[in-house]
Design an enzyme around this catalytic site. Structure first.
Site, PDB file in Angstrom:
ATOM      1  N   TYR A  70       1.344   5.666 -44.755  1.00 21.40           N
ATOM      2  CA  TYR A  70       2.603   5.685 -43.992  1.00 21.40           C
ATOM      3  C   TYR A  70       3.775   5.266 -44.866  1.00 21.40           C
ATOM      4  O   TYR A  70       4.924   5.410 -44.466  1.00 21.40           O
ATOM      5  CB  TYR A  70       2.476   4.776 -42.758  1.00 21.40           C
ATOM      6  CG  TYR A  70       1.313   5.204 -41.875  1.00 21.40           C
ATOM      7  CD1 TYR A  70       1.428   6.313 -41.043  1.00 21.40           C
ATOM      8  CD2 TYR A  70       0.079   4.550 -41.921  1.00 21.40           C
ATOM      9  CE1 TYR A  70       0.355   6.746 -40.268  1.00 21.40           C
ATOM     10  CE2 TYR A  70      -0.992   4.969 -41.159  1.00 21.40           C
ATOM     11  CZ  TYR A  70      -0.848   6.067 -40.335  1.00 21.40           C
ATOM     12  OH  TYR A  70      -1.916   6.503 -39.586  1.00 21.40           O
ATOM     13  N   LYS A  88     -16.133   7.396 -43.123  1.00 21.23           N
ATOM     14  CA  LYS A  88     -15.169   6.747 -42.234  1.00 21.23           C
ATOM     15  C   LYS A  88     -15.871   5.629 -41.480  1.00 21.23           C
ATOM     16  O   LYS A  88     -16.876   5.850 -40.811  1.00 21.23           O
ATOM     17  CB  LYS A  88     -14.610   7.779 -41.252  1.00 21.23           C
ATOM     18  CG  LYS A  88     -13.704   7.147 -40.221  1.00 21.23           C
ATOM     19  CD  LYS A  88     -12.989   8.190 -39.409  1.00 21.23           C
ATOM     20  CE  LYS A  88     -12.156   7.547 -38.330  1.00 21.23           C
ATOM     21  NZ  LYS A  88     -11.420   8.552 -37.563  1.00 21.23           N
ATOM     22  N   GLU A 103     -23.358  10.533 -46.666  1.00 21.38           N
ATOM     23  CA  GLU A 103     -22.395  11.268 -45.837  1.00 21.38           C
ATOM     24  C   GLU A 103     -21.560  12.232 -46.698  1.00 21.38           C
ATOM     25  O   GLU A 103     -21.308  13.373 -46.314  1.00 21.38           O
ATOM     26  CB  GLU A 103     -21.465  10.293 -45.098  1.00 21.38           C
ATOM     27  CG  GLU A 103     -22.089   9.630 -43.885  1.00 21.38           C
ATOM     28  CD  GLU A 103     -22.170  10.568 -42.674  1.00 21.38           C
ATOM     29  OE1 GLU A 103     -21.774  11.752 -42.778  1.00 21.38           O
ATOM     30  OE2 GLU A 103     -22.637  10.103 -41.618  1.00 21.38           O
ATOM     31  N   LYS A 111     -16.636   2.731 -31.542  1.00 19.23           N
ATOM     32  CA  LYS A 111     -16.997   4.030 -32.118  1.00 19.23           C
ATOM     33  C   LYS A 111     -18.195   3.905 -33.065  1.00 19.23           C
ATOM     34  O   LYS A 111     -18.400   4.735 -33.946  1.00 19.23           O
ATOM     35  CB  LYS A 111     -15.774   4.644 -32.821  1.00 19.23           C
ATOM     36  CG  LYS A 111     -14.593   4.879 -31.863  1.00 19.23           C
ATOM     37  CD  LYS A 111     -13.458   5.703 -32.481  1.00 19.23           C
ATOM     38  CE  LYS A 111     -12.378   6.008 -31.451  1.00 19.23           C
ATOM     39  NZ  LYS A 111     -11.302   6.885 -31.985  1.00 19.23           N
ATOM     40  N   LYS A 145     -12.257   5.881 -45.758  1.00 22.15           N
ATOM     41  CA  LYS A 145     -11.292   5.300 -44.822  1.00 22.15           C
ATOM     42  C   LYS A 145     -11.925   4.145 -44.078  1.00 22.15           C
ATOM     43  O   LYS A 145     -13.060   4.290 -43.634  1.00 22.15           O
ATOM     44  CB  LYS A 145     -10.897   6.416 -43.848  1.00 22.15           C
ATOM     45  CG  LYS A 145     -10.009   5.979 -42.730  1.00 22.15           C
ATOM     46  CD  LYS A 145      -9.776   7.147 -41.813  1.00 22.15           C
ATOM     47  CE  LYS A 145      -8.958   6.682 -40.645  1.00 22.15           C
ATOM     48  NZ  LYS A 145      -8.801   7.713 -39.653  1.00 22.15           N
ATOM     49  N   ARG A 205      -4.126   3.754 -32.790  1.00 22.36           N
ATOM     50  CA  ARG A 205      -4.468   4.080 -31.398  1.00 22.36           C
ATOM     51  C   ARG A 205      -3.258   3.873 -30.500  1.00 22.36           C
ATOM     52  O   ARG A 205      -3.041   4.635 -29.561  1.00 22.36           O
ATOM     53  CB  ARG A 205      -5.694   3.277 -30.961  1.00 22.36           C
ATOM     54  CG  ARG A 205      -6.915   3.784 -31.743  1.00 22.36           C
ATOM     55  CD  ARG A 205      -8.216   3.092 -31.391  1.00 22.36           C
ATOM     56  NE  ARG A 205      -9.243   3.469 -32.376  1.00 22.36           N
ATOM     57  CZ  ARG A 205     -10.350   2.791 -32.610  1.00 22.36           C
ATOM     58  NH1 ARG A 205     -10.613   1.690 -31.925  1.00 22.36           N
ATOM     59  NH2 ARG A 205     -11.211   3.210 -33.514  1.00 22.36           N
ATOM     60  N   SER A 249      -3.445   2.467 -40.551  1.00 19.59           N
ATOM     61  CA  SER A 249      -2.372   1.809 -39.807  1.00 19.59           C
ATOM     62  C   SER A 249      -2.436   0.282 -39.883  1.00 19.59           C
ATOM     63  O   SER A 249      -1.417  -0.375 -40.056  1.00 19.59           O
ATOM     64  CB  SER A 249      -2.409   2.274 -38.357  1.00 19.59           C
ATOM     65  OG  SER A 249      -3.682   2.015 -37.781  1.00 19.59           O
TER      66      SER A 249
END
Ligand code: PBG
Length: 333
Positions: free
Chosen positions: A322, A204, A242, A226, A257, A214, A283
């Site tokens: 979505y 990610k 990872e 982040k 992602k 968010r 998003s």
């Protein structure tokens, strides 16, 4: 890929023969998108109204639990196998210690129970992370302004157990803390939840494409970024590490992602590990397509289908999007 040395030269060979009509293009298509490939994310809110529009995610609403149950029925009818649930909580519930994340009666626990009792055979994926529950919007607890990795992992373990007890089928840790998959897997074994699946958000990236999300979960002012836990856009070897770590700790499935800007990562992960590999069309990717369509720059359905098929071509097993319900309707038509 190795080339066949006896490929006929032009004019004996004419690659366009295979593209001359829809039936032959369908016949030779190397990849296909089906409704079973789709995971549909839903936002659940704790407001009194059934639905509330999310301004940055045109056509996506935050839902009451009752409304989410209706959508679960609709999804089931369309052949969608899995829903992914995300909470939008009243800001009074968000605290520095994210205690609402481990409330055994929390919003997502209630949503899982309600959906499972009405639509038992749809899969429920839940996000494991603290950002909807912290007042600062980070995925972890902060100590002196820094992310406290191990204390966060303890919270994530509790959150996982509570959601599993509520009926969640797939835990999807999206927090990017070190060691969380192993800690969650051990706790599940101890609690005799051997069948609970883990889909780790393994690769990610710290991305600008999460902006509308968010807004959707109501993170007002994220301080800083982040980047101490999510990955650097520059890296792909690190993504493989990872993924390897999360698989060795007991993940059943992994995720990359965002999607479109990281197709190379999807392809490398799928090829290297040969495990179920998911991709999240996030998003910002959704919003970008909607905005282009609104401006008249792109055909909506063609644009959507092209992006989703590109994930399949890269080797993805399935896609969180979505657009899932709309695409399931298109595929059914
Ligand atoms: C956070 C989380 C994020 C998304 C899913 N889980 C955002 C973030 O890391 O800030 C993004 C989803 C999207 O943008 O559609 N735990």
């Amino acid at each position: 890929m190795s080339f066949n040395p006896i490929l006929a030269p032009f004019p004996l060979g004419r690659p366009r023969r295979l593209r001359q009509s829809p039936w032959v293009r369908d016949l030779v298509a190397e990849n296909r998108l089906t409704t079973s490939d789709l995971i549909w994310p839903l936002f659940i809110h704790d407001q009194d109204k059934p639905r509330e529009a999310i301004s940055s995610l045109q056509g996506v609403d935050r839902l009451s639990i009752a409304e989410a149950v209706k959508e679960a029925h609709a999804a089931k009818q369309l052949g969608i196998k899995v829903l992914a649930l995300f909470p939008h909580l009243n800001s009074k519930i968000r605290t520095p210690d994210a205690r609402a994340a481990i409330d055994p009666d929390g919003l997502i626990v209630q949503a899982c129970r309600a959906i499972k009792s009405e639509v038992p055979d749809i899969g429920l994926l839940v996000d494991i992370a603290l950002d909807p529950y912290t007042d600062h919007g980070h995925d972890g607890l902060l100590r002196d302004g820094k992310i406290a990795n191990d204390a966060t992992v303890e919270m994530l373990v509790q959150q996982s157990l509570i959601l599993t007890a509520g009926g969640a089928d797939i835990l999807a840790p999206s927090d990017m803390m070190d060691g969380r998959i192993g800690a969650i897997r051990r706790a599940l074994e101890q609690a005799e939840h051997q069948d609970t699946l883990i889909m780790s958000y393994a690769a990610k990236y710290a991305s600008a494409f999460y902006g509308p999300y968010r807004d959707a979960i109501g993170v007002k002012a994220l301080k800083g970024d982040k980047k101490t836990y999510q990955m650097d856009t520059a890296n792909t070897d690190e993504a493989l590490r990872e993924v390897a770590i999360d698989l060795s700790e007991g993940a059943d499935m992994v995720m990359v992602k965002p999607g479109l800007p990281y197709l190379d990562v999807v392809a490398r992960v799928a090829e290297t590990f040969q495990v179920p590999t998911f991709v999240y069309q996030v998003s910002g990717e959704y919003a970008m397509i909607k905005a282009a369509v609104e401006k008249g720059y792109m055909d909506h359905d063609k644009g959507v289908m092209e992006t989703l098929l590109s994930f399949k071509r890269a080797g993805a097993t399935g896609i969180l999007t979505y657009f899932a319900k709309h695409v399931a309707e298109l595929l059914k038509a």
